[in-house]
Design an enzyme around this catalytic site. Structure first.
Site, PDB file in Angstrom:
ATOM      1  N   GLU A 107       1.675  14.917  13.792  1.00 38.50           N
ATOM      2  CA  GLU A 107       1.330  15.987  14.658  1.00 38.50           C
ATOM      3  C   GLU A 107       1.781  17.328  13.845  1.00 38.50           C
ATOM      4  OE1 GLU A 107       1.065  14.865  19.334  1.00 38.50           O
ATOM      5  OE2 GLU A 107       3.361  15.084  18.347  1.00 38.50           O
ATOM      6  N   CYS A 158       3.902  24.416  12.057  1.00 42.41           N
ATOM      7  CA  CYS A 158       5.057  23.584  12.165  1.00 42.41           C
ATOM      8  C   CYS A 158       4.454  22.041  11.658  1.00 42.41           C
ATOM      9  CB  CYS A 158       5.519  23.174  13.503  1.00 42.41           C
ATOM     10  SG  CYS A 158       6.592  22.052  13.799  1.00 42.41           S
ATOM     11  N   CYS A 169      10.775   8.654  12.607  1.00 42.07           N
ATOM     12  CA  CYS A 169      12.020   9.198  11.950  1.00 42.07           C
ATOM     13  C   CYS A 169      13.274   8.118  12.066  1.00 42.07           C
ATOM     14  CB  CYS A 169      12.455  10.616  12.503  1.00 42.07           C
ATOM     15  SG  CYS A 169      13.810  11.263  11.649  1.00 42.07           S
ATOM     16  N   CYS A 176      18.054  10.911  16.599  1.00 43.63           N
ATOM     17  CA  CYS A 176      18.749  11.859  17.227  1.00 43.63           C
ATOM     18  C   CYS A 176      18.471  11.454  18.664  1.00 43.63           C
ATOM     19  CB  CYS A 176      18.520  13.147  16.935  1.00 43.63           C
ATOM     20  SG  CYS A 176      18.658  13.639  15.314  1.00 43.63           S
ATOM     21  N   CYS A 207      15.789  13.573  20.671  1.00 44.48           N
ATOM     22  CA  CYS A 207      14.325  13.790  19.966  1.00 44.48           C
ATOM     23  C   CYS A 207      13.476  12.527  20.374  1.00 44.48           C
ATOM     24  CB  CYS A 207      14.604  13.934  18.631  1.00 44.48           C
ATOM     25  SG  CYS A 207      13.294  13.953  17.596  1.00 44.48           S
ATOM     26  N   CYS A 248       9.480  21.738  20.294  1.00 42.06           N
ATOM     27  CA  CYS A 248      10.389  21.375  19.509  1.00 42.06           C
ATOM     28  C   CYS A 248      10.703  19.775  20.270  1.00 42.06           C
ATOM     29  CB  CYS A 248      11.605  22.143  19.526  1.00 42.06           C
ATOM     30  SG  CYS A 248      11.462  23.529  18.560  1.00 42.06           S
TER      31      CYS A 248
HETATM   32  N1  SAH Z   1      14.176  16.209  11.154  1.00 45.52           N
HETATM   33  C1  SAH Z   1      14.350  17.647  11.100  1.00 45.52           C
HETATM   34  C2  SAH Z   1      13.232  18.480  11.434  1.00 45.52           C
HETATM   35  C3  SAH Z   1      12.433  18.238  12.473  1.00 45.52           C
HETATM   36  S1  SAH Z   1      13.125  18.265  14.075  1.00 45.52           S
HETATM   37  C4  SAH Z   1      15.741  18.134  11.991  1.00 45.52           C
HETATM   38  O1  SAH Z   1      16.063  17.521  12.528  1.00 45.52           O
HETATM   39  O2  SAH Z   1      16.123  19.300  11.568  1.00 45.52           O
HETATM   40  C5  SAH Z   1      13.048  20.141  14.479  1.00 45.52           C
HETATM   41  C6  SAH Z   1      13.909  20.876  15.252  1.00 45.52           C
HETATM   42  O3  SAH Z   1      13.666  20.389  16.664  1.00 45.52           O
HETATM   43  C7  SAH Z   1      15.356  20.294  14.983  1.00 45.52           C
HETATM   44  O4  SAH Z   1      16.038  21.623  15.155  1.00 45.52           O
HETATM   45  C8  SAH Z   1      15.745  19.397  16.077  1.00 45.52           C
HETATM   46  O5  SAH Z   1      16.837  19.134  16.307  1.00 45.52           O
HETATM   47  C9  SAH Z   1      14.921  20.092  17.381  1.00 45.52           C
HETATM   48  N2  SAH Z   1      14.442  19.075  18.200  1.00 45.52           N
HETATM   49  C10 SAH Z   1      14.284  17.848  18.392  1.00 45.52           C
HETATM   50  N3  SAH Z   1      14.330  17.156  19.594  1.00 45.52           N
HETATM   51  C11 SAH Z   1      14.219  18.334  20.694  1.00 45.52           C
HETATM   52  C12 SAH Z   1      14.015  18.410  21.933  1.00 45.52           C
HETATM   53  N4  SAH Z   1      13.850  17.631  22.636  1.00 45.52           N
HETATM   54  N5  SAH Z   1      14.375  19.749  22.384  1.00 45.52           N
HETATM   55  C13 SAH Z   1      14.388  20.723  21.398  1.00 45.52           C
HETATM   56  N6  SAH Z   1      14.568  20.700  20.167  1.00 45.52           N
HETATM   57  C14 SAH Z   1      14.592  19.600  19.683  1.00 45.52           C
HETATM   58 FE1  SF4 Z   2      14.687  12.948  13.109  1.00 43.46          FE
HETATM   59 FE2  SF4 Z   2      14.249  14.149  15.419  1.00 43.46          FE
HETATM   60 FE3  SF4 Z   2      16.617  13.978  14.651  1.00 43.46          FE
HETATM   61 FE4  SF4 Z   2      15.034  15.676  13.360  1.00 43.46          FE
HETATM   62  S1  SF4 Z   2      15.892  15.719  15.408  1.00 43.46           S
HETATM   63  S2  SF4 Z   2      16.317  14.207  12.112  1.00 43.46           S
HETATM   64  S3  SF4 Z   2      13.061  14.528  13.422  1.00 43.46           S
HETATM   65  S4  SF4 Z   2      15.448  12.128  14.946  1.00 43.46           S
END
Ligand code: SAH
Ligand code: SF4
Length: 385
Positions: free
Chosen positions: A91, A104, A111, A115, A118, A344
Protein backbone atom coordinates in the site's frame (compact mmCIF):
# COMPACT_ATOMS: atom_id res chain seq x y z
CA UNK A 1 13.66 -9.99 -20.32
CA UNK A 2 13.92 -6.31 -21.09
CA UNK A 3 15.07 -3.84 -18.44
CA UNK A 4 12.53 -2.07 -16.24
CA UNK A 5 13.64 1.54 -16.43
CA UNK A 6 12.02 2.29 -13.05
CA UNK A 7 14.75 0.15 -11.49
CA UNK A 8 17.44 2.70 -12.35
CA UNK A 9 18.63 5.86 -10.67
CA UNK A 10 20.16 8.36 -13.11
CA UNK A 11 23.58 6.79 -12.83
CA UNK A 12 22.15 3.35 -13.56
CA UNK A 13 20.19 4.69 -16.51
CA UNK A 14 23.33 6.34 -17.88
CA UNK A 15 25.15 3.01 -17.70
CA UNK A 16 22.22 1.34 -19.44
CA UNK A 17 22.29 3.96 -22.23
CA UNK A 18 26.02 3.45 -22.65
CA UNK A 19 25.43 -0.27 -23.07
CA UNK A 20 23.06 0.63 -25.91
CA UNK A 21 25.86 2.69 -27.46
CA UNK A 22 24.19 5.98 -26.57
CA UNK A 23 25.68 9.07 -24.98
CA UNK A 24 25.14 9.44 -21.25
CA UNK A 25 23.22 12.70 -21.59
CA UNK A 26 20.46 10.79 -23.35
CA UNK A 27 19.82 9.16 -20.00
CA UNK A 28 18.98 12.56 -18.51
CA UNK A 29 16.41 13.20 -21.22
CA UNK A 30 14.93 9.75 -20.76
CA UNK A 31 14.88 10.08 -16.97
CA UNK A 32 13.01 13.38 -17.22
CA UNK A 33 10.44 11.90 -19.57
CA UNK A 34 9.80 9.06 -17.18
CA UNK A 35 9.74 10.82 -13.84
CA UNK A 36 8.91 14.44 -14.55
CA UNK A 37 6.43 13.90 -17.35
CA UNK A 38 5.11 10.47 -16.45
CA UNK A 39 5.61 9.04 -19.94
CA UNK A 40 5.54 5.31 -20.51
CA UNK A 41 5.37 5.14 -24.25
CA UNK A 42 8.72 5.68 -25.93
CA UNK A 43 7.02 7.28 -28.91
CA UNK A 44 5.97 10.16 -26.68
CA UNK A 45 9.61 11.07 -26.09
CA UNK A 46 9.77 13.45 -29.00
CA UNK A 47 13.26 14.83 -28.42
CA UNK A 48 14.87 11.38 -28.49
CA UNK A 49 16.12 10.20 -31.87
CA UNK A 50 13.81 7.73 -33.57
CA UNK A 51 16.63 5.20 -33.67
CA UNK A 52 17.01 5.37 -29.88
CA UNK A 53 13.28 5.05 -29.38
CA UNK A 54 13.27 1.93 -31.55
CA UNK A 55 16.19 0.50 -29.57
CA UNK A 56 14.38 1.19 -26.31
CA UNK A 57 11.28 -0.63 -27.50
CA UNK A 58 13.20 -3.85 -27.82
CA UNK A 59 15.41 -3.54 -24.75
CA UNK A 60 13.39 -1.71 -22.09
CA UNK A 61 9.98 -1.21 -20.54
CA UNK A 62 8.37 0.69 -17.68
CA UNK A 63 6.72 -1.63 -15.21
CA UNK A 64 3.79 0.06 -13.43
CA UNK A 65 2.22 -1.72 -10.47
CA UNK A 66 -1.37 -2.80 -11.12
CA UNK A 67 -3.75 -0.95 -8.82
CA UNK A 68 -6.06 -3.34 -7.01
CA UNK A 69 -8.04 -0.68 -5.25
CA UNK A 70 -8.13 2.98 -4.38
CA UNK A 71 -9.88 4.47 -1.40
CA UNK A 72 -10.34 8.14 -0.66
CA UNK A 73 -10.91 9.24 2.91
CA UNK A 74 -13.25 12.01 3.98
CA UNK A 75 -10.13 14.03 4.89
CA UNK A 76 -8.66 13.75 1.38
CA UNK A 77 -6.19 10.97 2.18
CA UNK A 78 -5.97 8.46 -0.65
CA UNK A 79 -4.79 4.88 -0.22
CA UNK A 80 -3.80 2.59 -3.06
CA UNK A 81 -3.36 -1.14 -2.87
CA UNK A 82 -0.87 -2.34 -5.49
CA UNK A 83 -0.50 -5.90 -6.74
CA UNK A 84 3.16 -6.98 -6.61
CA UNK A 85 2.47 -10.51 -7.84
CA UNK A 86 2.56 -13.92 -6.19
CA UNK A 87 -0.45 -13.05 -4.05
CA UNK A 88 1.31 -10.10 -2.44
CA UNK A 89 0.06 -6.54 -2.29
CA UNK A 90 1.51 -3.34 -0.85
CA UNK A 91 0.00 0.00 0.00
CA UNK A 92 0.89 3.65 -0.51
CA UNK A 93 -0.95 6.56 1.06
CA UNK A 94 -1.19 10.18 -0.06
CA UNK A 95 -1.76 12.69 2.75
CA UNK A 96 -2.61 16.22 1.59
CA UNK A 97 -2.01 19.14 3.94
CA UNK A 98 -2.20 22.89 3.44
CA UNK A 99 1.51 23.35 2.81
CA UNK A 100 2.58 19.95 1.55
CA UNK A 101 1.57 16.67 -0.04
CA UNK A 102 3.13 13.62 1.58
CA UNK A 103 3.32 10.14 0.08
CA UNK A 104 3.82 7.25 2.47
CA UNK A 105 5.65 4.50 0.55
CA UNK A 106 6.13 0.76 1.23
CA UNK A 107 9.52 -0.95 1.05
CA UNK A 108 8.61 -4.62 1.58
CA UNK A 109 5.65 -6.95 1.22
CA UNK A 110 5.13 -7.72 4.90
CA UNK A 111 7.86 -7.18 7.47
CA UNK A 112 10.21 -9.49 9.36
CA UNK A 113 10.61 -7.30 12.44
CA UNK A 114 7.24 -8.28 13.88
CA UNK A 115 6.41 -5.37 16.18
CA UNK A 116 3.49 -6.22 18.42
CA UNK A 117 1.45 -3.13 17.64
CA UNK A 118 1.87 -3.24 13.85
CA UNK A 119 -0.52 -4.85 11.45
CA UNK A 120 2.21 -5.32 8.81
CA UNK A 121 4.39 -7.00 11.44
CA UNK A 122 1.61 -9.43 12.31
CA UNK A 123 1.33 -10.62 8.71
CA UNK A 124 4.98 -11.74 8.56
CA UNK A 125 7.52 -11.22 5.80
CA UNK A 126 6.89 -12.06 2.16
CA UNK A 127 9.64 -10.37 0.18
CA UNK A 128 11.64 -7.25 -0.50
CA UNK A 129 10.34 -4.83 -3.10
CA UNK A 130 12.66 -4.00 -5.99
CA UNK A 131 13.82 -0.43 -6.60
CA UNK A 132 11.34 -0.28 -9.48
CA UNK A 133 8.47 -1.34 -7.22
CA UNK A 134 9.35 1.31 -4.64
CA UNK A 135 9.71 4.01 -7.30
CA UNK A 136 6.54 2.88 -9.10
CA UNK A 137 4.45 3.91 -6.08
CA UNK A 138 5.69 7.49 -6.33
CA UNK A 139 5.63 7.54 -10.13
CA UNK A 140 2.03 6.37 -10.22
CA UNK A 141 0.83 8.58 -7.35
CA UNK A 142 2.47 11.78 -8.62
CA UNK A 143 1.14 11.49 -12.16
CA UNK A 144 -2.25 10.17 -11.11
CA UNK A 145 -2.66 13.07 -8.66
CA UNK A 146 -1.70 15.67 -11.26
CA UNK A 147 -4.56 14.43 -13.41
CA UNK A 148 -6.92 13.95 -10.46
CA UNK A 149 -6.27 17.47 -9.13
CA UNK A 150 -5.96 18.89 -12.64
CA UNK A 151 -2.60 20.49 -12.10
CA UNK A 152 0.60 20.36 -14.09
CA UNK A 153 2.69 21.33 -11.03
CA UNK A 154 4.28 18.96 -8.57
CA UNK A 155 1.81 17.44 -6.12
CA UNK A 156 3.99 15.29 -3.87
CA UNK A 157 6.43 17.43 -1.90
CA UNK A 158 7.45 14.90 0.76
CA UNK A 159 8.05 11.16 0.86
CA UNK A 160 8.08 9.13 4.04
CA UNK A 161 9.24 5.51 3.96
CA UNK A 162 6.60 4.65 6.56
CA UNK A 163 4.41 2.25 4.64
CA UNK A 164 4.75 -1.50 4.87
CA UNK A 165 8.12 -2.97 5.67
CA UNK A 166 11.43 -2.07 7.27
CA UNK A 167 13.29 0.02 4.66
CA UNK A 168 16.72 -0.63 6.17
CA UNK A 169 16.21 -4.37 5.76
CA UNK A 170 15.89 -3.74 2.01
CA UNK A 171 18.87 -1.46 1.74
CA UNK A 172 20.17 -2.24 -1.74
CA UNK A 173 16.79 -1.51 -3.35
CA UNK A 174 16.08 1.45 -1.10
CA UNK A 175 19.12 3.62 -1.87
CA UNK A 176 18.67 3.88 -5.68
CA UNK A 177 14.96 4.59 -5.07
CA UNK A 178 15.90 7.44 -2.72
CA UNK A 179 18.27 8.78 -5.36
CA UNK A 180 15.44 8.89 -7.91
CA UNK A 181 13.38 10.89 -5.40
CA UNK A 182 16.22 13.34 -4.75
CA UNK A 183 17.50 13.77 -8.29
CA UNK A 184 16.79 17.17 -9.85
CA UNK A 185 15.96 15.36 -13.08
CA UNK A 186 13.67 13.00 -11.15
CA UNK A 187 11.34 14.23 -8.40
CA UNK A 188 13.76 16.89 -7.13
CA UNK A 189 12.88 16.44 -3.46
CA UNK A 190 15.31 17.87 -0.93
CA UNK A 191 16.94 15.52 1.57
CA UNK A 192 14.88 17.09 4.33
CA UNK A 193 11.68 16.14 2.56
CA UNK A 194 12.51 12.47 2.20
CA UNK A 195 12.31 10.54 5.46
CA UNK A 196 13.41 6.98 6.12
CA UNK A 197 11.71 5.50 9.16
CA UNK A 198 13.42 2.58 10.86
CA UNK A 199 12.83 0.33 13.82
CA UNK A 200 16.59 0.55 14.41
CA UNK A 201 18.77 -1.50 12.06
CA UNK A 202 21.96 0.00 13.48
CA UNK A 203 24.58 -1.00 10.84
CA UNK A 204 22.34 0.16 8.01
CA UNK A 205 21.72 3.50 9.72
CA UNK A 206 25.47 4.03 9.51
CA UNK A 207 25.53 3.09 5.85
CA UNK A 208 22.61 5.35 5.02
CA UNK A 209 24.44 8.23 6.69
CA UNK A 210 27.37 7.62 4.36
CA UNK A 211 25.51 6.76 1.16
CA UNK A 212 22.39 8.88 1.13
CA UNK A 213 21.72 10.95 4.24
CA UNK A 214 18.04 11.81 4.13
CA UNK A 215 15.92 12.75 7.15
CA UNK A 216 15.72 9.93 9.67
CA UNK A 217 12.86 8.84 11.90
CA UNK A 218 13.50 6.14 14.49
CA UNK A 219 10.66 4.10 15.93
CA UNK A 220 11.43 4.11 19.64
CA UNK A 221 8.16 3.17 21.37
CA UNK A 222 9.74 2.41 24.76
CA UNK A 223 12.12 4.12 27.18
CA UNK A 224 13.91 0.97 28.40
CA UNK A 225 15.22 -2.26 26.91
CA UNK A 226 12.87 -4.59 28.79
CA UNK A 227 9.79 -2.94 27.32
CA UNK A 228 11.32 -2.32 23.90
CA UNK A 229 12.46 -5.96 23.63
CA UNK A 230 8.84 -6.87 23.98
CA UNK A 231 7.34 -4.31 21.57
CA UNK A 232 10.06 -4.16 18.89
CA UNK A 233 11.83 -7.56 18.81
CA UNK A 234 14.78 -6.08 16.86
CA UNK A 235 15.77 -4.37 20.12
CA UNK A 236 17.21 -7.67 21.34
CA UNK A 237 19.78 -7.39 18.56
CA UNK A 238 20.34 -3.63 18.70
CA UNK A 239 19.46 -2.38 22.19
CA UNK A 240 18.68 1.23 23.03
CA UNK A 241 22.21 2.34 23.93
CA UNK A 242 23.54 1.12 20.56
CA UNK A 243 20.57 2.61 18.74
CA UNK A 244 21.03 6.03 20.31
CA UNK A 245 24.77 5.93 19.58
CA UNK A 246 23.89 5.25 15.93
CA UNK A 247 21.48 8.22 16.00
CA UNK A 248 24.28 10.49 17.14
CA UNK A 249 26.58 9.17 14.41
CA UNK A 250 23.82 9.77 11.85
CA UNK A 251 23.39 13.36 12.97
CA UNK A 252 26.86 14.15 11.64
CA UNK A 253 25.52 13.54 8.11
CA UNK A 254 21.82 14.28 8.50
CA UNK A 255 20.11 17.07 6.54
CA UNK A 256 18.33 18.17 9.71
CA UNK A 257 19.96 18.71 13.08
CA UNK A 258 17.62 16.33 14.85
CA UNK A 259 16.31 12.78 14.64
CA UNK A 260 12.57 12.26 14.85
CA UNK A 261 11.65 9.66 17.44
CA UNK A 262 8.31 7.98 16.87
CA UNK A 263 6.47 6.67 19.88
CA UNK A 264 3.23 4.76 19.47
CA UNK A 265 0.98 5.34 22.49
CA UNK A 266 -0.37 2.04 23.84
CA UNK A 267 -2.86 2.18 26.67
CA UNK A 268 -1.35 0.96 29.94
CA UNK A 269 1.75 -0.40 28.17
CA UNK A 270 4.17 2.47 27.45
CA UNK A 271 2.10 5.57 28.19
CA UNK A 272 2.53 6.11 31.93
CA UNK A 273 4.08 9.27 33.45
CA UNK A 274 7.01 7.13 34.61
CA UNK A 275 7.70 6.11 31.00
CA UNK A 276 7.70 9.77 29.94
CA UNK A 277 10.18 10.67 32.68
CA UNK A 278 12.43 7.73 31.73
CA UNK A 279 12.26 8.71 28.08
CA UNK A 280 13.19 12.32 28.81
CA UNK A 281 16.10 11.11 30.93
CA UNK A 282 17.25 8.69 28.24
CA UNK A 283 17.37 11.13 25.33
CA UNK A 284 18.73 14.03 27.38
CA UNK A 285 21.50 12.09 29.12
CA UNK A 286 22.55 9.44 26.61
CA UNK A 287 26.29 9.46 26.04
CA UNK A 288 26.67 12.52 28.25
CA UNK A 289 25.17 15.18 25.99
CA UNK A 290 22.02 13.37 24.88
CA UNK A 291 20.54 12.99 21.38
CA UNK A 292 19.25 15.99 19.47
CA UNK A 293 15.69 14.95 18.68
CA UNK A 294 12.04 15.71 18.27
CA UNK A 295 9.46 13.35 19.61
CA UNK A 296 6.38 12.41 17.62
CA UNK A 297 3.70 10.66 19.64
CA UNK A 298 1.48 8.47 17.47
CA UNK A 299 -1.94 7.50 18.79
CA UNK A 300 -2.08 3.72 18.34
CA UNK A 301 -4.27 2.66 15.44
CA UNK A 302 -5.93 -0.50 16.61
CA UNK A 303 -6.43 -3.63 14.53
CA UNK A 304 -8.22 -6.72 15.75
CA UNK A 305 -5.31 -9.16 16.22
CA UNK A 306 -3.17 -6.82 18.33
CA UNK A 307 -5.06 -7.08 21.62
CA UNK A 308 -3.83 -3.54 22.37
CA UNK A 309 -5.74 -0.31 22.91
CA UNK A 310 -5.13 3.32 22.03
CA UNK A 311 -4.11 5.53 24.95
CA UNK A 312 -6.82 7.98 25.98
CA UNK A 313 -6.30 11.52 24.71
CA UNK A 314 -5.73 12.87 28.23
CA UNK A 315 -2.95 10.30 28.78
CA UNK A 316 -1.24 11.35 25.53
CA UNK A 317 -1.48 15.02 26.52
CA UNK A 318 -0.06 14.33 30.00
CA UNK A 319 2.78 12.30 28.47
CA UNK A 320 3.54 15.06 25.97
CA UNK A 321 3.59 17.68 28.73
CA UNK A 322 6.19 15.84 30.80
CA UNK A 323 8.47 15.68 27.76
CA UNK A 324 7.87 19.27 26.69
CA UNK A 325 8.55 20.43 30.24
CA UNK A 326 11.84 18.54 30.07
CA UNK A 327 12.77 20.61 27.01
CA UNK A 328 12.04 18.01 24.31
CA UNK A 329 10.04 19.24 21.32
CA UNK A 330 7.04 16.92 21.33
CA UNK A 331 4.19 16.72 18.84
CA UNK A 332 1.17 14.44 18.64
CA UNK A 333 0.59 13.05 15.17
CA UNK A 334 -2.79 13.76 13.67
CA UNK A 335 -4.41 10.54 12.62
CA UNK A 336 -5.29 10.69 8.95
CA UNK A 337 -7.24 8.31 6.81
CA UNK A 338 -8.26 5.94 9.58
CA UNK A 339 -11.73 5.61 8.07
CA UNK A 340 -10.09 3.76 5.18
CA UNK A 341 -7.53 1.87 7.29
CA UNK A 342 -4.73 4.03 5.89
CA UNK A 343 -3.37 5.25 9.20
CA UNK A 344 0.06 4.26 10.54
CA UNK A 345 0.31 0.58 11.22
CA UNK A 346 -2.97 -0.29 9.58
CA UNK A 347 -1.35 -1.18 6.29
CA UNK A 348 -1.66 -4.90 5.98
CA UNK A 349 -1.69 -5.12 2.20
CA UNK A 350 -4.59 -7.42 2.60
CA UNK A 351 -2.27 -10.41 2.61
CA UNK A 352 -2.53 -11.47 6.22
CA UNK A 353 -3.87 -14.83 5.20
CA UNK A 354 -1.83 -15.48 2.11
CA UNK A 355 -3.69 -18.63 1.20
CA UNK A 356 -6.77 -16.56 0.42
CA UNK A 357 -5.14 -13.66 -1.30
CA UNK A 358 -6.37 -14.34 -4.81
CA UNK A 359 -9.88 -14.49 -3.52
CA UNK A 360 -9.46 -11.33 -1.53
CA UNK A 361 -7.86 -9.43 -4.37
CA UNK A 362 -10.87 -10.41 -6.48
CA UNK A 363 -13.17 -9.09 -3.76
CA UNK A 364 -11.17 -5.89 -3.50
CA UNK A 365 -11.73 -5.23 -7.17
CA UNK A 366 -15.43 -5.20 -6.56
CA UNK A 367 -15.41 -2.96 -3.50
CA UNK A 368 -13.47 -0.02 -4.89
CA UNK A 369 -14.92 3.22 -3.63
CA UNK A 370 -13.76 5.17 -6.64
CA UNK A 371 -12.98 4.13 -10.17
CA UNK A 372 -9.26 3.80 -10.65
CA UNK A 373 -7.91 6.14 -13.27
CA UNK A 374 -5.52 4.65 -15.82
CA UNK A 375 -1.84 4.34 -14.99
CA UNK A 376 0.39 7.12 -16.36
CA UNK A 377 1.22 5.36 -19.58
CA UNK A 378 -2.35 4.58 -20.40
CA UNK A 379 -3.34 8.22 -20.32
CA UNK A 380 -1.51 9.59 -23.31
CA UNK A 381 -3.85 12.52 -23.70
CA UNK A 382 -2.77 13.99 -20.38
CA UNK A 383 0.90 14.08 -21.26
CA UNK A 384 2.15 17.63 -21.34
CA UNK A 385 5.72 17.60 -22.53
N1 SAH B 1 9.38 -0.22 9.57
C1 SAH B 1 9.57 1.15 9.75
C2 SAH B 1 8.66 2.00 8.90
C3 SAH B 1 7.25 1.56 8.72
S1 SAH B 1 6.23 1.69 10.13
C4 SAH B 1 9.44 1.54 11.21
O1 SAH B 1 9.01 0.72 11.99
O2 SAH B 1 9.81 2.66 11.54
C5 SAH B 1 5.93 3.44 10.22
C6 SAH B 1 5.56 3.95 11.61
O3 SAH B 1 4.24 3.49 11.99
C7 SAH B 1 6.49 3.44 12.68
O4 SAH B 1 6.85 4.45 13.58
C8 SAH B 1 5.63 2.41 13.37
O5 SAH B 1 6.09 2.17 14.65
C9 SAH B 1 4.27 3.04 13.32
N2 SAH B 1 3.21 2.09 13.57
C10 SAH B 1 3.19 0.78 13.29
N3 SAH B 1 2.03 0.24 13.67
C11 SAH B 1 1.29 1.22 14.22
C12 SAH B 1 -0.03 1.29 14.75
N4 SAH B 1 -0.81 0.22 14.79
N5 SAH B 1 -0.46 2.47 15.20
C13 SAH B 1 0.31 3.57 15.12
N6 SAH B 1 1.55 3.57 14.61
C14 SAH B 1 2.04 2.41 14.16
FE1 SF4 C 1 7.98 -3.70 10.56
FE2 SF4 C 1 5.73 -2.63 11.45
FE3 SF4 C 1 7.79 -2.92 13.09
FE4 SF4 C 1 7.89 -1.08 11.15
S1 SF4 C 1 6.49 -1.09 12.90
S2 SF4 C 1 9.50 -2.56 11.72
S3 SF4 C 1 6.73 -2.15 9.54
S4 SF4 C 1 6.67 -4.59 12.10
Amino acid sequence: MTANLLDFDLEGLAAFCERLGEKRFRATQLFRWIHQKGATDFDQMSDLAKSLREKLKTTAHLQALPVISQHESADGTIKWLFDVGGGNAVEAVFIPEDDRGTLCVSSQAGCAVGCRFCSTGHQGFSRNLSTGEIVAQLWFAEHFLRRHLQTSGRVISNVVMMGMGEPLQNYSALVPALRVMLDDHGYGLSRRRVTVSTSGVVPMMDRLGEDCPVALAVSLHAPNDALRDNLVPLNRKYPLAELLDACNRYLVHAPRDFITFEYCMLDGVNDQPEHARQLAELVRRHGGSGVSCKLNLIPFNPFPASGLLRSPHSQVQAFAKILSDAGIVTTVRKTRGDDIDAACGQLAGDVRDRTRVGERIAQQRTVMLMPVKPAPGEAKETLRP
